[in-house]
Design a protein around this motif. Structure first.
Motif, PDB file in Angstrom:
ATOM      1  N   UNK A 332       0.855  -1.194   0.000  1.00  0.00           N
ATOM      2  CA  UNK A 332       0.000   0.000   0.000  1.00  0.00           C
ATOM      3  C   UNK A 332       0.883   1.234   0.000  1.00  0.00           C
ATOM      4  N   UNK A 333       0.285   2.363  -0.353  1.00  0.00           N
ATOM      5  CA  UNK A 333       1.029   3.616  -0.473  1.00  0.00           C
ATOM      6  C   UNK A 333       1.696   4.010   0.831  1.00  0.00           C
ATOM      7  N   UNK A 334       1.017   3.782   1.942  1.00  0.00           N
ATOM      8  CA  UNK A 334       1.549   4.210   3.236  1.00  0.00           C
ATOM      9  C   UNK A 334       2.887   3.544   3.549  1.00  0.00           C
ATOM     10  N   UNK A 335       3.042   2.267   3.181  1.00  0.00           N
ATOM     11  CA  UNK A 335       4.281   1.558   3.471  1.00  0.00           C
ATOM     12  C   UNK A 335       5.465   2.179   2.733  1.00  0.00           C
ATOM     13  N   UNK A 336       5.264   2.487   1.452  1.00  0.00           N
ATOM     14  CA  UNK A 336       6.336   3.090   0.677  1.00  0.00           C
ATOM     15  C   UNK A 336       6.629   4.489   1.188  1.00  0.00           C
ATOM     16  N   UNK A 337       5.589   5.245   1.511  1.00  0.00           N
ATOM     17  CA  UNK A 337       5.775   6.613   1.999  1.00  0.00           C
ATOM     18  C   UNK A 337       6.601   6.629   3.287  1.00  0.00           C
ATOM     19  N   UNK A 338       6.284   5.727   4.214  1.00  0.00           N
ATOM     20  CA  UNK A 338       7.032   5.676   5.474  1.00  0.00           C
ATOM     21  C   UNK A 338       8.478   5.249   5.249  1.00  0.00           C
ATOM     22  N   UNK A 339       8.694   4.366   4.292  1.00  0.00           N
ATOM     23  CA  UNK A 339      10.047   3.861   4.049  1.00  0.00           C
ATOM     24  C   UNK A 339      10.973   4.938   3.490  1.00  0.00           C
ATOM     25  N   UNK A 340      10.446   5.841   2.651  1.00  0.00           N
ATOM     26  CA  UNK A 340      11.315   6.857   2.037  1.00  0.00           C
ATOM     27  C   UNK A 340      11.139   8.228   2.671  1.00  0.00           C
ATOM     28  N   UNK A 341      10.281   8.332   3.684  1.00  0.00           N
ATOM     29  CA  UNK A 341      10.166   9.569   4.433  1.00  0.00           C
ATOM     30  C   UNK A 341       9.408  10.682   3.734  1.00  0.00           C
ATOM     31  N   UNK A 342       8.337  10.341   3.018  1.00  0.00           N
ATOM     32  CA  UNK A 342       7.503  11.371   2.387  1.00  0.00           C
ATOM     33  C   UNK A 342       6.054  11.107   2.768  1.00  0.00           C
ATOM     34  N   UNK A 343       5.180  12.050   2.394  1.00  0.00           N
ATOM     35  CA  UNK A 343       3.763  11.876   2.689  1.00  0.00           C
ATOM     36  C   UNK A 343       3.143  10.876   1.718  1.00  0.00           C
ATOM     37  N   UNK A 344       2.102  10.198   2.179  1.00  0.00           N
ATOM     38  CA  UNK A 344       1.424   9.203   1.348  1.00  0.00           C
ATOM     39  C   UNK A 344       0.883   9.807   0.056  1.00  0.00           C
ATOM     40  N   UNK A 345       0.419  11.058   0.124  1.00  0.00           N
ATOM     41  CA  UNK A 345      -0.102  11.714  -1.077  1.00  0.00           C
ATOM     42  C   UNK A 345       0.988  11.936  -2.117  1.00  0.00           C
ATOM     43  N   UNK A 346       2.228  12.130  -1.661  1.00  0.00           N
ATOM     44  CA  UNK A 346       3.348  12.298  -2.595  1.00  0.00           C
ATOM     45  C   UNK A 346       3.571  11.019  -3.399  1.00  0.00           C
ATOM     46  N   UNK A 347       3.539   9.884  -2.726  1.00  0.00           N
ATOM     47  CA  UNK A 347       3.701   8.598  -3.421  1.00  0.00           C
ATOM     48  C   UNK A 347       2.559   8.390  -4.410  1.00  0.00           C
ATOM     49  N   UNK A 348       1.345   8.748  -3.998  1.00  0.00           N
ATOM     50  CA  UNK A 348       0.191   8.597  -4.888  1.00  0.00           C
ATOM     51  C   UNK A 348       0.359   9.434  -6.142  1.00  0.00           C
ATOM     52  N   UNK A 349       0.831  10.671  -5.985  1.00  0.00           N
ATOM     53  CA  UNK A 349       0.997  11.542  -7.158  1.00  0.00           C
ATOM     54  C   UNK A 349       2.085  11.019  -8.085  1.00  0.00           C
ATOM     55  N   UNK A 350       3.182  10.554  -7.518  1.00  0.00           N
ATOM     56  CA  UNK A 350       4.274  10.035  -8.346  1.00  0.00           C
ATOM     57  C   UNK A 350       3.807   8.830  -9.150  1.00  0.00           C
ATOM     58  N   UNK A 351       3.052   7.945  -8.523  1.00  0.00           N
ATOM     59  CA  UNK A 351       2.656   6.701  -9.191  1.00  0.00           C
ATOM     60  C   UNK A 351       1.575   6.911 -10.241  1.00  0.00           C
ATOM     61  N   UNK A 352       0.906   8.051 -10.216  1.00  0.00           N
ATOM     62  CA  UNK A 352      -0.246   8.234 -11.104  1.00  0.00           C
ATOM     63  C   UNK A 352       0.146   8.327 -12.567  1.00  0.00           C
ATOM     64  N   UNK A 353       1.360   8.832 -12.893  1.00  0.00           N
ATOM     65  CA  UNK A 353       1.704   9.025 -14.299  1.00  0.00           C
ATOM     66  C   UNK A 353       2.990   8.367 -14.748  1.00  0.00           C
ATOM     67  N   UNK A 354       3.534   7.447 -13.961  1.00  0.00           N
ATOM     68  CA  UNK A 354       4.852   6.875 -14.246  1.00  0.00           C
ATOM     69  C   UNK A 354       4.715   5.456 -14.786  1.00  0.00           C
ATOM     70  N   UNK A 355       5.464   5.175 -15.864  1.00  0.00           N
ATOM     71  CA  UNK A 355       5.592   3.817 -16.381  1.00  0.00           C
ATOM     72  C   UNK A 355       6.970   3.275 -16.016  1.00  0.00           C
ATOM     73  N   UNK A 356       7.009   2.007 -15.658  1.00  0.00           N
ATOM     74  CA  UNK A 356       8.282   1.387 -15.274  1.00  0.00           C
ATOM     75  C   UNK A 356       8.491   0.124 -16.115  1.00  0.00           C
TER      76      UNK A 356
END
Length: 452
Positions: A332-356
């Motif tokens: 979930x977004x919260x786990x990644x956000x806590x691991x890299x020290x950013x807000x959960x909304x930041x992770x959500x915004x990054x993931x919305x338009x990125x292809x990997x």
């Protein structure tokens, strides 16, 4: 009641969303292509801002955050847009082809003008997208006159264009191939029975035995139900990934795709030259230079944040990278956000338009986030993610016996026994619908038709 005025002093904390902060948030949501368009628009208004797609060395990250660049990406030769540039010429559109075919017909000048309305009504499938009565009203003619012209238009190639429904489309193709016997016409008049796989009923309706019916069904399957789709079916342009995952001797690594990633170039020298020449321009130069510097920092922050999120996702999904979708971990977004020290909304915004891009294929970054499902012991997450279960459902159906397809209840039991995941029948049905897989009843009917 006595009214009076009073003043009070207090403190309150609030977040002021400035224009620059709004832009910084928008940058987090952009893929490389959108980012390039945004920087280009900014550079048009700022003389001290320039754009380069071959800028600073690309950052990379392993699970240990090693920011180095693989040699194969330094040169920028890995151009992910090359396939899109080499796409074949799609040829004429459906409208252009149909108009050329209509021009070859022996039509009167009046009919040529009327034919324009029929051409405008063509759907991408090649069928008419409007009732004949509507077209007749637009042309101020009787429906009989419109149908007389339609019969002429239906002689164009490929057969089936200008059909009003599926039965008429197939009928036109059967007539074109000399197959429209009374029995074949009866078959086309009873397509609902065909959809229900009522073969014995079709035999009675067509007045034929089962062998003759099977021969007619093979001919029907050779027809094209959407003859216009071949004209407008242009290949979708391939979008380059924003992140690239590779495996080296010391583990997995994530790189920014610098072949499409723009770099902001601040023209400091030009700003200094203008400042020394004209004193009155100092205020303008300072303001534009400040905006250019800020944008450079904001883009770099966007790149680093994207890289951190991508690296953390890869660190948590190494089993997926090695074994495929069946080993997707719940995340979930919260786990990644806590691991890299950013807000959960930041992770959500990054993931919305990125292809990997990964060894398993290219995916939206947000597709790696999936809820955990409870095991039979009630431990959520131990048995895997919803994505892995969807993959398991897809695999079970792909390997089932077509003549005896698995019901949703049977799929739930199998996954429960083999994977230890507790699934309700309605959950299987929901995931099956998300995968666009028909029900077991529809799959059985399709199997019967395939045997024909």
């Amino acid at each position: 009641m006595q009214l009076f005025t009073a003043q009070s002093i207090g403190q309150r904390q609030s977040v002021v969303v400035t224009a620059q902060l709004q832009q910084a948030i928008q940058l987090l949501q952009m893929g490389n292509a959108d980012l390039q368009s945004f920087i280009e628009s900014q550079a048009e208004e700022n003389p001290f801002l320039d754009l380069s797609t071959r800028g600073t060395p690309a950052a990379a990250a392993r699970t240990g955050r090693d920011l180095t660049l693989p040699s194969q990406l330094r040169s920028g030769d890995n151009d992910w847009d090359r396939l899109g540039q080499l796409a074949a010429d799609p040829g004429p559109s459906l409208y252009a082809h149909a108009a050329a075919e209509v021009a070859r017909l022996d039509l009167t000048p009046r009919e040529v003008l009327m034919a324009e309305a029929f051409l405008d009504a063509l759907e991408p499938s090649g069928w008419l997208g409007q009732p004949l009565s509507t077209i007749a009203e637009r042309l101020f003619v009787s429906e009989a006159e419109a149908e007389e012209l339609l019969l002429k238009l239906q002689r164009v190639e490929p057969a089936g264009l200008f059909a009003r429904n599926l039965a008429e489309c197939l009928r036109l193709q059967a007539a074109d191939q000399g197959l429209l016997t009374p029995a074949f016409a009866a078959l086309l008049d009873n397509l609902p029975m065909l959809a229900q796989a009522d073969l014995r009923g079709l035999c009675r309706a067509c007045g034929v035995d089962m062998d003759d019916l099977k021969a007619m069904l093979r001919q029907v399957r050779s027809f094209n139900p959407k003859p216009g789709a071949t004209f407008d079916a242009t290949p979708m342009p391939q979008r380059a990934p924003d992140l690239i995952v590779t495996r080296g001797a010391d583990g997995w690594r994530v790189d920014l795709n610098r072949s499409t990633l723009p770099t902001v170039v601040v023209r400091e020298g030009e700003a200094r030259r203008l400042s020394t020449r004209r004193v009155e321009a100092n205020a303008y130069v300072a303001e534009r230079l400040s905006v250019a510097r800020w944008l450079s920092r904001a883009v770099e922050h966007r790149n680093q944040t994207t890289l951190k999120v991508g690296a953390e996702v890869v660190r948590r999904q190494t089993e997926f990278l090695e074994f495929g979708a069946s080993r997707m971990r719940p995340m979930v977004l919260r786990e990644v956000a806590e691991a890299i020290g950013v807000h959960e909304s930041t992770v959500s915004r990054v993931c919305s338009g990125i292809l990997i891009a990964t060894p398993q294929g290219t995916f939206p970054l947000k597709s790696f986030f999936s809820a955990a499902l409870a095991s039979r012991e009630g431990d959520a997450g131990e048995a895997g993610s919803a994505s892995a279960v969807r993959h398991r459902i897809q695999k079970l159906i792909a390997t089932e016996n077509p003549e005896d397809p698995l019901s949703d209840d049977a799929i739930a039991r199998i996954i429960g026994q083999e994977e230890g995941v507790h699934l309700a029948r309605r959950t299987v049905a929901k995931y099956r619908d998300q995968l666009r897989i028909p029900s077991s009843v529809d799959r059985r009917r399709r199997a019967i038709m395939n045997q024909m």
